[in-house]
Scaffold this active site. Structure first.
Site, PDB file in Angstrom:
ATOM      1  N   ASP A  49       0.863  -1.175   0.000  1.00  0.00           N
ATOM      2  CA  ASP A  49       0.000   0.000   0.000  1.00  0.00           C
ATOM      3  C   ASP A  49       0.908   1.235   0.000  1.00  0.00           C
ATOM      4  O   ASP A  49       2.131   1.131   0.097  1.00  0.00           O
ATOM      5  CB  ASP A  49      -0.972  -0.021   1.186  1.00  0.00           C
ATOM      6  CG  ASP A  49      -2.208   0.833   0.893  1.00  0.00           C
ATOM      7  OD1 ASP A  49      -2.155   1.651  -0.060  1.00  0.00           O
ATOM      8  OD2 ASP A  49      -3.223   0.706   1.592  1.00  0.00           O
TER       9      ASP A  49
HETATM   10  C1  BGC Z   1      -5.058   3.217   0.114  1.00  0.00           C
HETATM   11  C2  BGC Z   1      -5.235   2.199  -0.978  1.00  0.00           C
HETATM   12  C3  BGC Z   1      -5.017   2.828  -2.322  1.00  0.00           C
HETATM   13  C4  BGC Z   1      -3.670   3.507  -2.350  1.00  0.00           C
HETATM   14  C5  BGC Z   1      -3.336   4.146  -3.676  1.00  0.00           C
HETATM   15  C6  BGC Z   1      -3.813   4.037  -0.028  1.00  0.00           C
HETATM   16  O1  BGC Z   1      -3.793   5.089   0.859  1.00  0.00           O
HETATM   17  O2  BGC Z   1      -5.058   2.558   1.373  1.00  0.00           O
HETATM   18  O3  BGC Z   1      -6.521   1.637  -0.888  1.00  0.00           O
HETATM   19  O4  BGC Z   1      -5.155   1.875  -3.330  1.00  0.00           O
HETATM   20  O5  BGC Z   1      -3.651   4.496  -1.355  1.00  0.00           O
HETATM   21  O6  BGC Z   1      -4.090   5.249  -3.922  1.00  0.00           O
END
Ligand code: BGC
Length: 758
Positions: free
Chosen positions: A285
């Site tokens: 993530d």
């Molecule tokens: C989120 C994810 C997301 C990623 C990219 C993160 O902060 O937890 O769900 O896919 O950002 O945007």
């Protein structure tokens, strides 16, 4: 001599194991040939995922000097960029300006539609309509790929049983069975089992794992649970998505058994790859590798090595892989084979997408006009929205409304476009959405509608500031709350009915939007109380990304239609239901508590050794002094303008053998005055088993359309696996003995049958 021989044998074993893994990892000759040409630095470059910013960044860091990094062969993929021309440019840099010309993965968060925004996922799941959900994902893929994207950071399948957690909005609710069906439908929709098709993209199941179980419902917080709970209640949707073919997995921010998911070998290798056979790639993530420093796992080099050794293949935004892995290889902390393997997985994904054949496959500038925001797509958004609404209460059968009624339309969300799309819709344009006011006018041009805002979403300006990080969602009026209220009451004076659109602004739920008080903000409660006092029929169209505490409102003489954040066709869909062009059919996929103290709350609870008596209080029983155990609104609950009756529940056999399926039949009759759809639900209770069983747990459902007066026999099949659970040794087994089943329109279904598994 002996030692040398042993070493040689070991070498052979490792070498052949390496080949075996490579073969299992679908040894693709083109990829293997490319890998042979790559330097260690080039391989590490493929593991790096950047975002140039400009879109919505979900962390505090955005990548710098992206173009230079691509040219230097330091980038495997980008996200937060869109448009066929821009993506062609990016691919051209990667293909023409780097030594090996490897094209990029282009990712994005397309959580509930691309430009045609569908209801937020929790709302969409309330349709219990898997074909519909699959179609929304398919349309999302068609639109996104038309705009250059080939990899989606969805579906989010985290089980959530704590509505304080704002991201409950992004998933399918509390139940692993339903969550698994939704997970599969979304993967099917995005990938269509054919990634060579230009209208499909890679699905990413996230956030692996247990992210929805963060303590206290506070985002990014610690999680901790037993393995049996994990396997029975939290892991099934991830597994279902993987079994459905999801090509990528995103590791979560939280820790699992004390090790952050992004560096957790048990999770990313032992379970995901060795036990579940996942062959795709794992992305972190947003900066979750770097965040392991704050978790207390060491410095950037240490956490990056921990992650890659654990089985993480790609590092999102943090650049820890890029800046430290070479050093770790030199120091013997990471093997080059580990890096090759991660790189292989990324290259295989690119190969499967057909990017090596045609890096510009998703850069057809004719496609956006043809594929995005078409009438057909918007019609689907309207259908999805109206099927997501859940009717909680229809006081004196106020609904449906007459299309010539005099309507006072009030509430801070009644004339708002900014809040219609809901959380996590950065690719959509809120200004294209249909407000509730517009929708009512579209569907009932002969109704007399008087609009007044009536209240602010909240009067708290410091709260508003936190909600408005992505732009104005919660705007506090220059007028005083008293003046706003007076206008609403004035509008109500001549009305036949009051429709109040109230609830949460879109960014009051979603990421980093946890709340400890999940009731409707006081500013709106005041408005609702005063409207209820007018004696006129009042309909609350309630908007939220999560279950709210509406104990007070449910007690008032008002009707309530839960509309979530309905997406681009919001107003039209709401009008369809309010005026009866569509009879509401949605059912809750997460339990609504009476108060925050009941959380966590979910339907599949266990009996305990001291179950509460059905009525009254008894000392030394598992209950509260100040509230019942029962929730305010149960899982599976939702009313219709008509009524349904269930009769003649039967099982095909009273005794079955291991491995056998069983058929469950029930007659469902539409006993009311409107045609309508009922979601028939089947719950199972394993009466005695080696691990304390839930009293009932969802094991089947079907959407049935019934004309008024019509009866249909609904047949639901309990497959052999539906009787199984993960026992204390984590074996998936069905234990002999008695089972009870309950069938009905919600999780309190009372029609009961039994059978025995021999
Ligand atoms: C989120 C994810 C997301 C990623 C990219 C993160 O902060 O937890 O769900 O896919 O950002 O945007």
């Amino acid at each position: 001599m002996k030692n040398t021989l042993r070493k040689f044998l070991l070498f052979l074993a490792i070498a052949s194991f390496g080949t075996a893994v490579a073969q299992k990892q679908q040894a693709i000759p083109e990829v293997e040939a490319l890998l042979k040409k790559m330097t260690l630095e080039e391989k590490i470059g493929q593991l790096n995922l950047l975002t140039p910013g400009g879109g919505v960044a979900t962390g505090s860091v955005v990548s710098k000097n992206v173009e230079e990094k691509i040219k230097a062969g330091n980038v495997g993929g980008l996200f937060g960029v869109s448009g066929p021309d821009k993506i062609r440019q990016a691919q051209e840099i990667a293909v023409k300006k780097t030594r090996l010309g490897i094209p990029l993965l282009i990712g994005s968060d397309i959580i509930h539609g691309y430009k045609t925004t569908f209801p937020t996922p929790l709302g969409l799941s309330s349709s219990w309509d898997m074909n519909l959900i699959e179609q929304t994902a398919q349309i999302a893929a068609k639109e996104a790929t038309a705009d250059g994207i080939n990899w989606n950071f969805s579906p989010m399948v985290d089980i959530a049983r704590d509505p304080r957690w704002g991201r409950i909005a992004e998933g399918a609710g509390e139940d692993p069975y339903l969550g698994s069906q939704v997970a599969k439908a979304m993967v099917r929709g995005y990938q269509q089992k054919d990634l060579t098709n230009e209208a499909t993209m890679i699905a990413t199941v996230k956030h692996f794992a247990l992210y929805g179980a963060s303590e206290g419902g506070r985002d990014y917080n610690t999680t901790d649970m037993s393995r049996v709970r994990m396997f029975n209640e939290y892991l099934p949707p991830y597994k279902a998505a993987i079994d459905a073919g999801a090509e990528s997995v995103m590791s979560s921010f939280n820790d699992v058994d004390g090790v952050p998911a992004s560096g957790n070998k048990w999770l990313l290798t032992d379970l995901l790859r060795d036990k579940w056979g996942f062959e795709g790639f794992v992305v972190s993530d947003y900066t979750s590798v770097n965040e392991m420093i704050a978790h207390g796992m060491g410095d950037l080099q240490a956490v990056s090595a921990l992650s890659i050794n654990a089985g993480l293949d790609m590092d999102m935004v943090g650049e820890g892989f890029l800046t430290t892995l070479k050093k770790s290889v030199d120091e013997g902390k990471v093997s080059e084979e580990t890096i090759t393997q991660a790189c292989r997985r990324i290259l295989v994904a690119k190969y499967k997408l057909g990017l090596f054949k045609d890096p510009y496959k998703y850069s057809d500038s004719k496609r956006p006009k043809r594929d995005i925001l078409t009438d057909a797509n918007k019609n689907l958004a309207r259908e999805a929205a109206r099927k997501s609404f859940v009717l909680f209460k229809n006081e004196n059968n106020t609904l449906p409304l007459s299309k010539t009624a005099k309507i006072a339309l009030v509430g801070p969300l009644a004339d708002s476009k900014n809040n219609m799309l809901g959380t996590w819709a950065p690719t959509g344009d809120p200004q294209l959405s249909v407000s509730i006011l517009e929708g009512l006018k579209n569907v009932a041009p002969n109704a007399q509608i008087t609009y007044a805002k009536g209240a602010n979403i909240s009067n708290d300006s410091s709260f508003a500031k936190k909600v408005n990080v992505f732009g104005p969602r919660l705007e506090i009026s220059e007028e005083s709350p008293e003046a706003l209220l007076a206008e609403a009451l004035k509008a109500a004076e001549n009305a036949d009915v009051i429709v109040a659109v109230v609830g949460e602004a879109s960014e009051m739920s979603g990421e980093a939007a946890s709340r400890t008080d999940i009731s409707i903000p006081e500013s709106q409660k005041v408005l609702i109380r005063e409207l209820a006092k007018t004696g006129k029929p009042v309909v609350l169209a309630l908007m939220s990304g999560r279950p709210l505490v509406i104990t007070e409102e449910l007690d008032l003489p008002v009707s309530i239609l839960q509309i979530w954040h309905p997406g681009i066709e919001a107003g039209n869909a709401v009008a369809d239901v309010l005026f009866g062009d569509y009879n509401p059919s949605g059912k809750l996929t997460a339990t609504w508590p009476r108060n925050v103290g009941q959380i966590p709350i979910y339907h599949s609870e266990k009996n305990t050794g001291r179950p509460a008596p059905s009525e009254d209080f008894e000392k030394f029983k598992s209950q509260y002094l100040d509230a019942p155990n029962a929730p305010l609104l149960a899982f599976g609950f939702g009313l219709s303008y008509t009524t349904f009756d269930y009769q003649n529940l039967q099982v095909s056999k009273k005794e079955i053998a291991q491995g056998e399926a069983i058929e469950v039949r029930v007659d469902v009759t539409n006993t009311g005055a409107y045609d309508g759809t009922e979601i028939v639900q089947l719950y199972l209770h394993d009466v005695v088993r080696s691990l304390t069983p839930p009293m009932r747990t969802l094991k089947g459902f079907e959407n049935v359309f019934l004309k008024k007066g019509e009866t249909k026999t609904v047949v639901l099949t309990l497959e052999a696996d539906d009787l199984k659970f993960y026992n204390g040794s984590l074996d998936f087994v069905a234990e002999a003995g008695e089972f009870e089943i309950f069938v009905g329109g919600d999780s309190n279904a009372s029609l009961k049958e039994t059978f025995t598994l021999n």
